[in-house]
Design a protein around this motif. Structure first.
Motif, PDB file in Angstrom:
ATOM      1  N   HIS A 121       0.557  -0.799  -0.022  1.00  0.00           N
ATOM      2  CA  HIS A 121      -0.329   0.201  -0.431  1.00  0.00           C
ATOM      3  C   HIS A 121       0.915   0.614  -0.077  1.00  0.00           C
ATOM      4  O   HIS A 121       1.968   1.817   0.764  1.00  0.00           O
ATOM      5  CB  HIS A 121      -1.117   0.052   1.492  1.00  0.00           C
ATOM      6  N   PHE A 122       0.734   1.484  -1.061  1.00  0.00           N
ATOM      7  CA  PHE A 122       1.498   2.763  -1.505  1.00  0.00           C
ATOM      8  C   PHE A 122       0.930   4.666  -1.729  1.00  0.00           C
ATOM      9  O   PHE A 122       0.660   4.485  -2.659  1.00  0.00           O
ATOM     10  CB  PHE A 122       2.756   3.034  -2.472  1.00  0.00           C
ATOM     11  N   ASN A 123       1.212   5.291  -1.295  1.00  0.00           N
ATOM     12  CA  ASN A 123       1.456   6.904  -1.849  1.00  0.00           C
ATOM     13  C   ASN A 123       1.412   7.990  -1.314  1.00  0.00           C
ATOM     14  O   ASN A 123       2.427   7.636  -0.688  1.00  0.00           O
ATOM     15  CB  ASN A 123      -0.779   7.320  -1.198  1.00  0.00           C
ATOM     16  N   SER A 124       1.775   8.851  -2.243  1.00  0.00           N
ATOM     17  CA  SER A 124       3.030  10.165  -2.058  1.00  0.00           C
ATOM     18  C   SER A 124       2.174  11.167  -3.179  1.00  0.00           C
ATOM     19  O   SER A 124       0.895  11.261  -2.581  1.00  0.00           O
ATOM     20  CB  SER A 124       3.662   9.735  -3.560  1.00  0.00           C
ATOM     21  N   GLU A 125       3.087  11.857  -2.919  1.00  0.00           N
ATOM     22  CA  GLU A 125       2.515  13.133  -3.401  1.00  0.00           C
ATOM     23  C   GLU A 125       2.134  13.812  -4.614  1.00  0.00           C
ATOM     24  O   GLU A 125       0.818  13.797  -5.436  1.00  0.00           O
ATOM     25  CB  GLU A 125       3.868  14.642  -3.237  1.00  0.00           C
TER      26      GLU A 125
ATOM     27  N   GLY B 226      -6.613  -4.437 -11.988  1.00  0.00           N
ATOM     28  CA  GLY B 226      -7.233  -5.574 -13.129  1.00  0.00           C
ATOM     29  C   GLY B 226      -5.919  -7.059 -11.798  1.00  0.00           C
ATOM     30  O   GLY B 226      -6.312  -6.519 -10.634  1.00  0.00           O
ATOM     31  N   LYS B 227      -5.985  -7.257 -12.308  1.00  0.00           N
ATOM     32  CA  LYS B 227      -5.567  -8.766 -11.869  1.00  0.00           C
ATOM     33  C   LYS B 227      -4.288  -9.307 -13.272  1.00  0.00           C
ATOM     34  O   LYS B 227      -4.138  -9.487 -13.870  1.00  0.00           O
ATOM     35  CB  LYS B 227      -6.405 -10.100 -11.533  1.00  0.00           C
TER      36      LYS B 227
ATOM     37  N   PHE C 107      -1.467   3.164  -4.663  1.00  0.00           N
ATOM     38  CA  PHE C 107      -1.207   1.921  -5.169  1.00  0.00           C
ATOM     39  C   PHE C 107      -1.253   0.896  -4.252  1.00  0.00           C
ATOM     40  O   PHE C 107      -0.507   1.009  -3.096  1.00  0.00           O
ATOM     41  CB  PHE C 107       0.487   2.249  -5.777  1.00  0.00           C
ATOM     42  N   LYS C 108      -1.337  -0.385  -4.856  1.00  0.00           N
ATOM     43  CA  LYS C 108      -2.210  -1.467  -3.452  1.00  0.00           C
ATOM     44  C   LYS C 108      -2.027  -2.433  -4.862  1.00  0.00           C
ATOM     45  O   LYS C 108      -2.548  -2.498  -6.085  1.00  0.00           O
ATOM     46  CB  LYS C 108      -3.503  -1.300  -2.974  1.00  0.00           C
TER      47      LYS C 108
ATOM     48  N   LEU D 127      -3.668   0.492  -9.090  1.00  0.00           N
ATOM     49  CA  LEU D 127      -3.264   2.335  -9.228  1.00  0.00           C
ATOM     50  C   LEU D 127      -4.042   3.681  -9.609  1.00  0.00           C
ATOM     51  O   LEU D 127      -5.005   3.750  -9.880  1.00  0.00           O
ATOM     52  CB  LEU D 127      -2.692   2.404 -10.254  1.00  0.00           C
ATOM     53  N   SER D 128      -3.814   4.735  -8.831  1.00  0.00           N
ATOM     54  CA  SER D 128      -4.463   6.459  -8.984  1.00  0.00           C
ATOM     55  C   SER D 128      -3.223   7.170  -8.819  1.00  0.00           C
ATOM     56  O   SER D 128      -2.450   7.277  -8.094  1.00  0.00           O
ATOM     57  CB  SER D 128      -5.274   6.269  -8.371  1.00  0.00           C
ATOM     58  N   LEU D 129      -3.168   8.094 -10.418  1.00  0.00           N
ATOM     59  CA  LEU D 129      -2.677   9.417 -10.379  1.00  0.00           C
ATOM     60  C   LEU D 129      -3.378  10.475 -10.098  1.00  0.00           C
ATOM     61  O   LEU D 129      -4.837  10.375 -11.051  1.00  0.00           O
ATOM     62  CB  LEU D 129      -1.740   8.600 -11.042  1.00  0.00           C
TER      63      LEU D 129
END
Length: 817
Positions: free
Chosen positions: A332-336, A378-379, A341-342, A358-360
């Motif tokens: 589980h990652f997020n940033s500026e 997706g998978k 992102f999972k 993913l979300s940008l």
């Protein structure tokens, strides 16, 4: 004397027995000690001893084995107070590596028989050889009090031995370990451990403080661990259980690590996304059971933000770690710039099943592609991660709110992607995409959809791919043209070059395009299958709203090279009919053969026919020659029939601004040329010929100094014409002269013809004839002006054209429906 003699004899016998016992001390000692030691699990292999002058026991060598561990002692001096060992060697076996050996010694609980009183032991030098160290460990052991030992030299420790347990307090640091193993540079650590051993289980409790610094070019990395740990190792079952939850593990990198990225935009982006400080947590005990390592949960968390990597339910074989790995990984990652992102992945014996999201907000500004509102999920499944080749399946959904690629703007892009790679290295990719709108310079496309299938064999030495695609757009708009219901079906082969065929439909009109694109050439072939030209009406309307194609078929083929800007081909048009305002053309046919080179089109001279043209007058059986030279179309030697006669046009070039086309008439029916109201009472008969120089310029169409003359005799009749009678009544002096025209046999008729660009026609008429009733010759001059455009619209023939127009429009409507 006899008693004395007996006593001396007995003493001699005893001394002799003692002497014999001393002489045979070694086999007697082995005979006595071996069964006694074996009861405690100790095997005696060698012994050599003697007595000193002080009657101290001097053991030159002693060899023992206890539960697979071998010890050799040498230089032993023993008395009632002290046992001193000069040298000793202890060899420890690696029981873990011998698990499969059926003859392996089984460890048992300690059951040491420790005497309550014995001499204290001192070992001046003990060398320990084990599979766990590269070099022997050298120790000195001193027993301060009974069963309490102090260990020095390579290792500092305090050891306490009881009947059922061995306890040790051990201190280690990097200086100690550097003596017998290689350590990384800039590593510092200290450990204080308490070790308990009961013969089967080793239990350790340690306080750990570790720091490690590593410089990677200009990047300084550091790792620090501090806290306590506990572990137990069961020798027989070879089971290890370690609790590391109380350890604080920190990993960090310095800001200077980003300096190595030369591009400032890249550096700024990565600096904003990547945390520099992380902490590692092993929250639950890990275990090793034989060859199987199990780790319940491990977390790697950023010190700032909510980014986390979590590995849980991990197990693997120490003999085959990769192929036996089982684990669950969650990221589980997020940033500026990365909203989220999972990744959730399940690994099981080389099989991976994962899902991602993913979300940008937007792509980095340094990319050529700019986009915002990016979503992907997706998978990804991999059947054989460590096999070659990898067998994998990908299913993904991607959406982009807005995107800018070069000068193309895309709105509301969505795509579904399915990809599969099998054991034969066959890759199949299917993508279904939709775009709400696309703008490129002045070109706009709306409601675009695309279905793409790519198949390739990656086992080949070169890349070969079969591509099938279907693209459609509800509307394609350019400044000059709008196409509706656009559809392109593509079949392509990518090898050393791209070979593709495109089946194009626009507003129902069909074109087939084939091309072969390489680095040096780009040949193409365009085929127009035979089809009705009326399908082009939606396109024609955009250029000429008053024009409508009502009939006809077209077909053709064009071949060329895009890179060379060259092409040649043929076009066949047959039974072409069209309407333009009140003008009607029926049954036009032509076969065109041309070439295009260096931006210029040339079409060889070819014959065309037009069965009928209605433009006020009805023109039939038109024939001529059509030619295009350097993009300039011209028609020459036009012939046809009009008003009962024939006409000839020498040349006409539609795109030329300044030209003169000479039109010659012969055998024209005068009664059709002068067609007035049937009730007017005026009629003209006879045949006419003429020449009309038609001048075409930017100002319009003119006729300068045209001439009309009669061919043979004609006749003019005027009966019951109210206007004519009124003129005679008003001008009595002309009444006699005008009455001569009422029944006139025409011998000669000459007329000058001049037409202005605004439609005004000037006729200068000279009429010579004979009135039979009045036996009078007539010479009559007359000037007439009329607007031809108005006149043509007023002719009764226009009624017929109007009816034909309505009929053709109705026909067209039924065809389109």
């Amino acid at each position: 004397m006899s008693f004395k003699r007996i006593s001396v004899g007995l003493l001699g016998i005893v001394l002799s027995m003692v002497l014999l016992a001393y002489l045979f001390r070694l086999p007697l000692t082995s005979w006595y000690l071996t069964p006694m030691l074996s009861k405690n699990g100790v095997a005696l292999h060698c012994i050599d001893w003697s007595l000193t002058s002080k009657l101290d026991l001097n053991i030159e060598k002693l060899c023992l084995t206890y539960q697979g561990q071998q010890i050799e002692l040498a230089g032993i001096i023993a008395n009632k107070q002290q046992v001193t060992v000069s040298r000793a060697n202890l060899t420890l076996s690696n029981q873990v590596s011998k698990q499969s050996d059926s003859s392996q010694t089984e460890f048992k609980k300690l059951a040491l028989v420790l005497p309550e009183q014995r001499p204290l032991i001192s070992i001046q030098q003990l060398d320990v050889v084990s599979p766990f160290t590269d070099n022997p460990v050298r120790l000195a052991i001193r027993e301060k009090r009974l069963n309490h030992f102090t260990i020095s030299r390579d290792i500092s420790a305090d050891v306490e031995i009881s009947n059922y347990e061995v306890k040790a307090n051990l201190t280690l640091d990097e200086k100690v370990l550097e003596r017998f193993m290689k350590l990384p540079k800039n590593s510092h650590f200290t450990t204080q451990s308490q070790v308990n051993f009961d013969g089967i289980t080793v239990a350790i409790k340690s306080m750990v403080n570790v720091n490690y610094q590593h410089a990677l070019e200009q990047c300084d990395l550091s790792f620090a661990t501090e806290g306590s740990l506990s572990a137990k190792y069961q020798l027989n079952q070879q089971h290890l259980n370690a609790d590391l939850s109380a350890l604080r593990n920190q990993f960090s990198a310095h800001q200077d690590c980003f300096i190595s990225i030369a591009n400032q935009q890249y550096q700024s982006f990565i600096r904003a996304q990547l945390p520099l400080a992380w902490q590692l947590q092993i929250a639950e005990p890990l275990s090793v059971d034989g060859e199987l390592l199990s780790v319940p949960i491990v977390k790697l968390q950023a010190n700032e933000g909510q980014s986390e990597i979590k590995v849980s339910n991990t197990s693997l074989s120490l003999q085959n770690p990769l192929t036996s790995l089982k684990s669950q990984v969650g990221i589980h990652f997020n940033s500026e710039d990365i909203s989220e992102f999972k990744l959730d992945a399940h690994l099981n014996d080389g099989t991976v099943k994962s899902g991602f999201q993913l979300s940008l907000n937007s792509l980095p500004a340094f990319l050529d592609l700019q986009a915002d509102g990016i979503q992907a999920k997706g998978k990804l499944n991999i059947d054989e991660l460590f096999a070659s080749p990898i067998v994998a399946q990908l299913n993904a959904n991607v959406s982009v709110k807005n995107a800018l690629i070069s000068d193309a703007t895309i709105a509301d892009f969505t795509s579904t992607i399915d990809a599969e790679h099998n054991a034969q290295q066959h890759l199949i990719v299917k993508a279904n995409s939709k775009v709400k709108s696309l703008n490129y310079n002045d070109i706009n496309a709306a409601k675009i959809s695309n279905e793409l299938t790519l198949r390739t064999d990656l086992s080949a030495g070169e890349l070969f791919a079969d591509i099938d695609a279907k693209t459609s757009a509800a509307k394609l708009t350019t400044p000059e043209l709008t196409l509706n219901k656009l559809s392109v079906v593509t079949n392509a082969l990518q090898s050393r070059a791209l070979q593709a065929t495109h089946h194009v439909f626009a507003d129902g009109f069909e074109v087939l395009i084939s091309h072969h694109m390489s680095e040096v050439a780009h040949p193409f072939e365009l085929v127009i299958p035979e089809q009705t030209i009326a399908k082009l009406n939606p396109i024609i309307y955009q250029f000429e709203p008053l024009a409508t194609v009502t009939d006809g078929v077209v077909s053709g083929i064009i071949k060329g090279d895009v890179n060379l800007q060259q092409a040649q081909g043929s076009l066949h048009i047959d039974k072409f009919s069209a309407l333009y305002n009140d003008y009607l053309a029926n049954d036009f046919a032509v076969d065109l053969n041309g070439k295009f080179n260096s931006g210029q089109l040339n079409i060889a001279t070819t014959k065309f026919t037009l069965n009928e043209l209605r433009a006020g007058a009805v023109v039939k059986n038109i024939q001529g020659q059509l030619q295009v030279t350097a993009n300039q179309p011209c028609a020459a030697n036009l012939t046809g029939q009009v008003m009962g006669g024939e006409f000839v046009v020498n040349s006409y070039c539609p795109l030329s601004d300044n030209q003169t086309a000479t039109v010659k008439f012969e055998n024209i029916d005068a009664s059709k040329l002068v067609t007035l109201d049937a009730e007017s009472g005026i009629s003209l008969s006879g045949r006419l010929a003429g020449t009309l120089p038609v001048v075409i310029s930017k100002q319009g169409v003119e006729v300068k100094q045209g001439q009309l003359v009669n061919q043979g005799d004609g006749k003019l009749l005027i009966t019951n014409n109210a206007g004519f009678e009124a003129v005679k009544a008003q001008q009595q002096e002309l009444s006699t002269t005008l009455s001569l025209l009422e029944n006139l046999d025409i011998k000669k008729l000459r007329s000058s013809v001049n037409l202005k660009p605004d439609g005004w026609l000037h006729l200068g008429v000279n009429l010579e004839g004979y009135n039979e009733a009045q036996q009078q010759a007539v010479n009559f001059n007359y000037n007439h002006e009329e607007n031809v455009f108005t006149l043509l619209r007023a002719l009764r023939l226009s009624d017929e054209i109007t009816q034909r127009v309505e009929k053709e429009y109705a026909k067209k409507g039924s065809n389109d429906g």
